[in-house]
Structures are given as structure tokens and as C-alpha cells.
Write an enzyme that holds these catalytic residues in place. Structure first.
Site, PDB file in Angstrom:
ATOM      1  N   GLN A   1      56.854  44.346  50.208  1.00 35.50           N
ATOM      2  CA  GLN A   1      57.421  44.218  48.869  1.00 35.50           C
ATOM      3  C   GLN A   1      58.268  45.460  48.595  1.00 35.50           C
ATOM      4  O   GLN A   1      58.010  46.519  49.147  1.00 35.50           O
ATOM      5  CB  GLN A   1      56.323  44.102  47.801  1.00 35.50           C
TER       6      GLN A   1
ATOM      7  N   ARG B   1      29.781  32.760  31.641  1.00 35.92           N
ATOM      8  CA  ARG B   1      30.732  32.073  32.523  1.00 35.92           C
ATOM      9  C   ARG B   1      31.235  30.786  31.878  1.00 35.92           C
ATOM     10  O   ARG B   1      32.405  30.420  32.029  1.00 35.92           O
ATOM     11  CB  ARG B   1      30.069  31.796  33.873  1.00 35.92           C
TER      12      ARG B   1
ATOM     13  N   ASP C   1      34.137  35.681  31.241  1.00 35.86           N
ATOM     14  CA  ASP C   1      33.233  36.339  32.183  1.00 35.86           C
ATOM     15  C   ASP C   1      33.987  37.488  32.877  1.00 35.86           C
ATOM     16  O   ASP C   1      34.908  37.231  33.626  1.00 35.86           O
ATOM     17  CB  ASP C   1      32.673  35.341  33.204  1.00 35.86           C
TER      18      ASP C   1
ATOM     19  N   GLU D   1      47.423  37.899  37.492  1.00 35.44           N
ATOM     20  CA  GLU D   1      46.443  37.274  36.607  1.00 35.44           C
ATOM     21  C   GLU D   1      46.235  38.095  35.344  1.00 35.44           C
ATOM     22  O   GLU D   1      46.071  37.556  34.262  1.00 35.44           O
ATOM     23  CB  GLU D   1      45.106  37.128  37.348  1.00 35.44           C
TER      24      GLU D   1
END
Length: 798
Positions: free
Chosen positions: A105, A457, A462, A698
Site C-alpha cells: 500500500q 453480543r 460487544d 470497520e
């Protein structure tokens, strides 16, 4: 006579007006033959003809040797440049010179010179121009990867693809590339990909699919696939009628597998019929199955990008799961059979319904009817059924069934919890875990811990200190907001679309209303098919929940909603950004909304958007009390000695909270606040995209604007070579949704990577954080942050 021009045999000469779209997708840009324009002549001084590689001018005594040439051979300044490039040689040269970290990268922290020169197509490679900077060079690397994907050895590359507006480029990649890469199907063509489970640590690698009871055609289909594709080593299992029995689910821990989802019947091309999996979108990286609340936010992005049928297919899968598995599952794997996630089905279905083709009105109505019926069943059999329902307060809770240690976690995730119990019995952690899971050892205290852990969860958050060791007892703000929206949506759909009467076609027990200890003790439950559902009863349910929320969750003194502990009978004073979900659901009064926005919003707002909770609520982090990925994970106060508080230093950012806040603020007409928060988020994502080779991770550190976060489970979506292929599901969606909140001026400013504090100004009340963000940034060095993070995450040398 001038020498013949040497060029690749695939080159096609066309007029300038016939050239392809510069920003077309890779399949169109690289999938066809190369284009040259007739409008340029070629230099006879370049006797070797085609010279596509990265070039440098010849040196003589360390000085460039200038060769006089006729300028008619060069590109005119008014015309866009196009470069002749040898794909493999250029990949090698760019990585060798610029990728000093060796991760395939080009990022802002690489120490290369950040400039390379390439020959233009108009001069047949003789005249060279430099490509400069991290963004253009990383885009070059991405374009070379795309050309390689399409089998291209040499390309003519438009400079405009390298300096493309970054907002346009990222949005285009999400729409045309990322969604496609994240698409899965559970059928003969898609099993090899979807069965791969990076969370499986049992040692059994054979793919295994579990088919629900009552679907013999589906079971036979997969058995046929196993026979026709023996290399898959596919094992087909049929589940019992009650697949979410905790003992049964625990028995599957040693042989986990993917769960079958909805399929459609299609022609097999031989005059007969066969089954085909309905496509859906997964979150990405290690999350390679259908998830519940990820899918809601993903569906919002799909709708923005016009992929209505893909979003509709996800709802079809949820209807299938409610019918066959008893709930919409946390994820479509066996170890999730006891567990659901935050409920979004009604809003998801109604948004899709509003975008379906209006010429198929009756078909659309029947589809929505199926979705609303499934939601009614989900509401009564999951969220209003004990133990998730607390009859005393009327609040619902995340409280799933299950036995033993959650098997999808990393092997050492619970070591610190189990170790004291293992020592007590004189066993190793592994030995104790095996005996505890088998039931040979009983530890009620540990049972209680894992009850709350499974609830965390199920909540989707979580993990977090907000919920740890108490989640199963909490009537959380977010769950009450979602169920209030369920009740309003179902009532509205029945009144507006189904003529105020909805007959349910599946038999299940209806929970008593109003909820009370006495009513829930009664053994009798009415049947869902005994009478038609009407809007008035659903609006009454919504009003009952709103009053319970005001009674138990709203704190007028703090101007915020708090979770309520139904066992201890008190509010939990943890300031969570999920309080803003009440605006999304429309549950707050105008006064509550005003007090929430003016009194509490600033506590969560940082440079990159909204954080999950405040540092004060989370408490002190230490070796014995590590960070949690849905909390404020760090507070490195020693760097900012002049700040009175560290609540704005290093915070994990999550896209669901951003979208819910934007929509909620807009709903109550706080449009400027919604736009400001959306701008912060888009700025953070765009800056990372520009500086880190197109990364879409994320999660982010919303203050340092870095995706290099040391949180639980690491960060997904950052491990790629040359080009990002997927992004991350709900992050992709949040970007596309967020763009809809910006004015054209704001969009241009984001594309120029204009800091929110520059764009909105600081001080004099313009900065809702009172200038604290500006003071942090003034003392901080953003590049220094990145470099330090790179040092933290640099792998150890052998």
C-alpha cells in the site's frame, strides 16, 4: 519515411469524441481494447516506439540532458494527459520506490519521495510528466491492480483517474465495486466462499450446511450439490423442529456450519426447475455471513445506490429466519441459533417498500404483508416473551438463551475470566473450559457472567463497560427505541396499507397487554390467528412503551436517557450516544429532544463525529481493566497537560450511531447539527481514503482520525494488497447515506479534506464543544499520530 509506430496489438485508434468515459468502472475501462486518439502525432526521435514504463530523463554529469523537440508532439495544456504504462513493470517500480512499509500500500507514512514520471500517450511515451503525492500514487497502484484483474499488460491511463475527486471516487467504488465484492449466495455456486468461517477454531475444516426442518427440497438440493461437487467435501445436515434449544445448540459447537437461507425456484435450463440462493451482502473481512443489524445499515446504503432488489432479498432472508429459526439471527451460523440482535425489520421493510416499482402494487403489498407478519411474530415470540420481557416494568431486554462459553470468540478471549475458576479446581484453563462446557463442573457465578456476555453480543455492542456483567438485566435505551419504532411501524402499515385489518397466517402465542407480573403469570395465551390485528392496539402498545421510557429511562436532571436495571430497580448512569436513538424512533417529546440536543449532544461530538460514550462514564483503563471496542478506549492525558478533561482523546467511532443520530436530528428539525455531524464523519473517512491507499475500515479513532486502533478483535477492512476490494459493510453504507445530508458546498469542502474546525470555525459558540476539539488539534500533530500508530502496529522483525 517516418518509422512505423510500435504499439500493442490491442490498441484501437478512435477520434477524441469517441473516447470512453474516464470515470467508468474497471470492467468498461480496462475490459475493452485500448484507445489512442488520431489527434496526436508521434515523434520519430523515439525510435523504439512504445515506451510505457516509469521513465527518467537521461543524466550527464548529474545534470538532466535536455533534448530539443517539436512541441506539437506534446499534449496541449488544455487537453487531459494520458499515460502509457506497462502494468507489471510499473507495479514493481512503484512498490520498490514508494512502499517503504512493505505492505503493498502507499500511505502518508511511507517514506518514499512520492513522485514518479511517466510517458504520455500523445508523445508515444517520449514526453514525461510527474505523478506526485500519496493520493495520486496510491490511485495509480489501485488502477494497476484493476488492469491486472482484467488481464491487461499495458494500458493507456487517463490522469483524471489518478486525481479524481476523492469523494466521487470513494462513492463510486462503494456503489460499483465494494457491494459486489461483499455479495454472497448460499447455493452450489456460492458455497465455497460462504462456508469459509474464519471464526471456526474446532479444527474441522469441511464445509457444513444446516437445513431447517420442513424444507425437504432444499435439503435434497444441497445433497445434489455435494454429489456433483465432491471436491467441496460438503456435509448436509437437517435441523430438528426446535433448532434453538440451548442443549442442542451447544452440541453443535464441535461441528459448526452455515445455516441455509431463503432460495428461489428458477429454470434449470433443461426444461425443469432448480433452486438458487437469493443474494445478500455481508459485513466483510472475518464476518462472512448474514448479520442482523449490520444488514439494516447496509440496506440503507444499497437503497441510496439503487440496489432495491438486493435490499429486498435481505428482508426475504430475515422472514425465512423468523419462520424456520424462531428469530432473526445474530448471524447465519449454528453458534448464533440462540441469539438475535437489535430489531430493525419494520423500518427496513417499509423503506424498501417505498422504493419498489409502483406498477406492481399488489405484488409489493403482498411482500410487505409477509414482512409485517414476520415482524409481529418476532415482536411477540422474542421481544415480549420472557425472559427478554420484564413484566414488572414493561421493558424488554437483551437476554438470549445459551449454555457454556461462546464458541465464536478467540481462544484466549475469556482466559482472564476463567483462570480463577480453573485454579480453584486445580485445572488448566483448557481443561476447565472443557469440563465446564460439558456440564461436568457447575459454576453458577460463571453461568451468570456468560448470561450477561451473551446478552452483550445480542445487543450488538460487544463489548462495552456500559453493559458488562449486567446487560441481561438492562432495559437499554436502544432496544426500547427500536421496539417503539416497531410498534409505530406495524400500526401505521396496518392502517395505511392493509385497511386497518391484518390477518396473520402463522399460529403463535400473543403476549398479554398491558404487560404486568399478574398477566404474565397466567398460563393462557391468545392465538395469533384468532382475530385480525388492528392499528389501534399497536398504537396503544407504543404509547405504553413511551410512558415506560419516560418513567424509567428519561433523566430530566441530566438531559439524557439512561439504561434501566430491572433487577436492581435503578438507572445506570452511563452516558451513551444511544440516547439519540430516541430521536430516530420519534419517541422523544419536543422538549426532551431540545434538552437532549442542547444539553448532551456536545458530550459525544468529537472531530470525526460521535463517539459511543463518554470517558467519564467508561472509567479508568488499566492492565486489569482493558479497553472495550464500544467504549472510549484510551485517555492519554499526559500529552495534553493543559486540558481540564481527557474525554476527547482517542475514541472509537462506529457508523451505526452516526446514521441514527443524523436521521433523528433531521426528524426533529435539527438539520444543521445533522449536517455538521455528517460532515465530520465524511471528512474522517475521506481523509483516511486519501492518505491510506483507499482504506475503508470497520472502525476509526474519531479524534485522531486514524484507523490504526488497538481495540478488541483488531480492525477489519485494512488488510489488503494494492487496492481495497470490499471496504466494510456498514461503513460503506454510512458514507453513501452521509453524502445525502451535505450541501454541494460541504461536499466540495470534504473532497478538499477541509478540517471540520476550519469549515465550521471554532470558538464564539460556533464549536459545540466549546473549542476543546480545537485546542486538542492545535497541540497535536496529525502526521505524528499516524507515525506513532505505525510504530505501534509495525510487526516485529524475525
Amino acid at each position: 519515411m517516418a518509422p512505423a509506430v510500435n504499439h500493442p496489438p490491442t490498441v484501437k485508434f478512435v477520434e477524441d469524441s469517441e473516447r470512453r468515459q474516464i470515470h467508468s468502472e474497471a470492467s468498461a475501462y480496462y475490459g475493452e481494447v485500448d484507445y489512442f486518439s488520431y489527434s496526436r502525432t508521434y515523434s520519430s526521435s523515439q525510435v523504439t516506439g512504445y515506451n510505457p514504463g516509469p521513465t527518467r530523463k537521461p543524466l550527464y554529469d548529474d545534470n538532466p540532458l535536455h533534448v530539443a523537440r517539436h512541441y506539437s508532439h506534446d499534449v496541449k495544456p488544455s487537453n487531459p494527459r494520458r499515460f502509457l504504462i506497462d502494468v507489471e513493470e510499473t507495479v514493481r517500480a512503484v512498490l520498490e520506490q514508494e512502499d517503504t512499509h512493505g505492505n503493498f500500500q502507499i500511505s502518508v507514512t511511507d517514506a518514499g519521495p512520492k513522485v514518479m514520471s511517466f510517458g504520455t500517450a500523445a508523445s508515444n511515451g517520449f514526453k514525461t510528466f510527474p505523478i506526485r503525492g500519496t493520493y495520486m500514487l496510491s490511485n495509480l497502484l489501485q488502477e494497476l491492480a484493476l488492469a491486472r484483474d482484467h488481464g491487461r499488460k499495458r494500458i493507456v491511463l487517463d490522469e483524471a483517474r489518478l486525481n479524481e475527486n476523492p469523494v466521487d471516487r470513494l462513492s463510486r467504488m462503494i456503489k460499483f465495486s465494494f457491494w459486489r465484492s461483499l455479495t454472497r449466495r448460499i447455493d452450489g455456486d456460492g458455497l465455497e466462499i460462504i462456508c469459509a468461517d474464519p471464526k471456526n477454531r474446532t479444527g474441522t475444516s469441511n464445509p457444513r450446511i444446516y437445513v431447517p426442518h420442513g424444507e425437504p427440497k432444499m435439503a435434497e438440493y444441497y445433497r445434489q450439490v455435494a454429489r456433483e461437487k465432491p471436491h467441496l467435501n460438503l456435509e448436509v445436515e437437517v435441523l430438528p423442529p426446535k433448532p434453538d434449544d440451548p442443549m442442542f445448540v451447544k452440541s453443535l459447537n464441535d461441528k459448526p456450519g452455515i445455516l441455509a437461507l431463503a432460495m428461489e425456484e428458477v429454470d434449470d435450463g433443461k426444461g425443469g426447475k432448480t433452486l438458487k440462493g437469493i443474494p445478500f451482502v455481508v459485513p466483510g473481512a472475518r464476518f462472512n455471513e448474514l448479520y442482523l443489524w449490520d444488514s439494516y445499515f447496509i440496506s440503507l446504503g444499497l437503497l441510496v445506490d439503487g440496489q432495491v432488489q438486493m435490499a429486498k432479498g435481505i428482508v426475504d432472508h430475515f422472514i425465512f429466519e423468523i419462520k424456520h429459526y424462531g428469530k432473526i439471527l445474530n448471524g447465519s451460523r449454528t453458534y448464533y441459533l440462540c441469539r438475535t440482535q437489535p430489531p430493525f425489520l419494520t423500518d427496513m421493510a417499509l423503506q424498501i417498500y417505498n422504493q419498489l416499482d409502483r406498477s406492481n402494487e399488489e405484488e409489493n403489498r403482498e411482500w410487505l404483508k409477509g414482512a409485517i407478519q414476520a415482524a409481529v411474530k418476532d415482536y411477540h415470540t422474542v421481544w415480549l416473551a420472557e425472559p427478554r420481557m420484564d413484566p414488572k416494568t414493561g421493558l424488554s431486554r437483551f437476554r438470549p438463551g445459551g449454555l457454556g462459553i461462546p464458541p465464536e470468540t478467540e481462544a484466549t478471549h475469556f482466559t482472564h475470566v476463567i483462570e480463577p475458576f480453573a485454579k480453584k479446581h486445580g485445572l488448566s484453563v483448557h481443561e476447565f473450559s472443557e469440563q465446564y462446557n460439558s456440564g461436568a463442573l457447575k459454576e453458577p457465578q460463571l453461568d451468570e457472567y456468560f448470561l450477561h456476555d451473551r446478552a452483550v453480543r445480542e445487543s450488538g455492542h460487544d463489548t462495552s463497560y456500559r453493559l458488562e456483567k449486567r446487560c441481561a438485566n438492562l432495559g437499554t435505551v436502544d432496544l426500547q427505541a427500536l421496539l417503539y419504532k416497531y410498534e409505530i411501524d406495524i400500526g401505521t402499515a396496518i392502517r395505511e396499507i392493509f385497511d386497518d385489518e391484518l390477518l396473520l397466517e402463522e399460529d403463535f402465542p400473543l403476549q398479554p397487554f398491558p404487560p404486568s407480573v399478574e398477566n404474565y403469570k397466567a398460563s393462557h395465551r391468545g392465538s395469533s390467528m384468532a382475530r385480525a390485528q388492528t392499528s389501534i392496539e399497536w398504537f396503544e402498545r407504543a404509547e405504553f412503551r413511551r410512558k415506560a421510557i419516560d418513567k424509567y429511562l428519561w433523566n430530566a436532571g441530566k438531559n439524557i436517557y439512561f439504561d434501566y436495571d430491572t433487577v436492581e430497580g435503578k438507572q445506570i448512569p452511563y452516558e451513551s450516544v444511544t440516547a439519540l436513538w430516541m430521536l430516530w424512533a420519534g419517541c422523544a417529546s419536543e422538549e426532551q429532544a431540545y434538552r437532549l440536543v442542547t444539553g448532551s449532544l456536545h458530550k459525544f461530538e468529537v472531530l470525526g463525529g460521535l463517539v459511543c460514550g463518554t470517558e467519564e462514564s467508561r472509567g479508568v483503563i488499566s492492565l486489569d481493566r482493558p479497553s472495550r471496542q464500544w467504549d472510549y478506549p484510551y485517555a492519554w492525558c499526559e500529552w495534553f497537560n493543559n486540558l481540564p478533561s481527557c474525554s476527547f482523546i482517542h475514541a472509537i467511532f462506529r457508523p451505526p450511531h452516526q446514521i441514527m443520530a443524523w436521521v433523528g436530528l433531521e426528524r426533529y428539525n435539527y438539520v444543521e447539527d445533522a449536517q455538521r455531524l455528517a460532515y465530520r464523519f465524511l471528512y474522517m473517512m475521506t481523509t483516511a481514503f486519501v492518505d491510506f491507499n483507499g482504506v475503508v475500515p470497520e472502525k476509526f479513532d474519531a479524534v485522531k482520525l486514524s484507523h490504526l486502533v488497538d481495540a478488541e478483535y483488531g480492525n477489519q477492512g485494512i488488510d489488503f494488497k494494492l487496492i481495497p476490494r470490499e471496504g466494510f459493510g456498514w461503513m460503506n453504507a454510512a458514507y453513501q447515506v452521509g453524502l445525502g445530508f451535505l450541501t454541494s458546498h460541504m461536499r466540495r469542502a470534504v473532497a478538499a479534506c477541509t478540517s471540520p474546525d476550519v469549515f465550521f470555525g471554532t470558538g464564539d459558540g460556533a464549536d459545540p464543544t466549546g473549542g476543546q476539539i480545537a485546542r486538542v488539534i492545535e497541540k497535536a500533530d496529525s502526521l505524528g499520530y499516524f507515525i506513532e500508530d505505525m510504530e505501534t502496529f509495525r510487526p516485529l522483525s524475525n
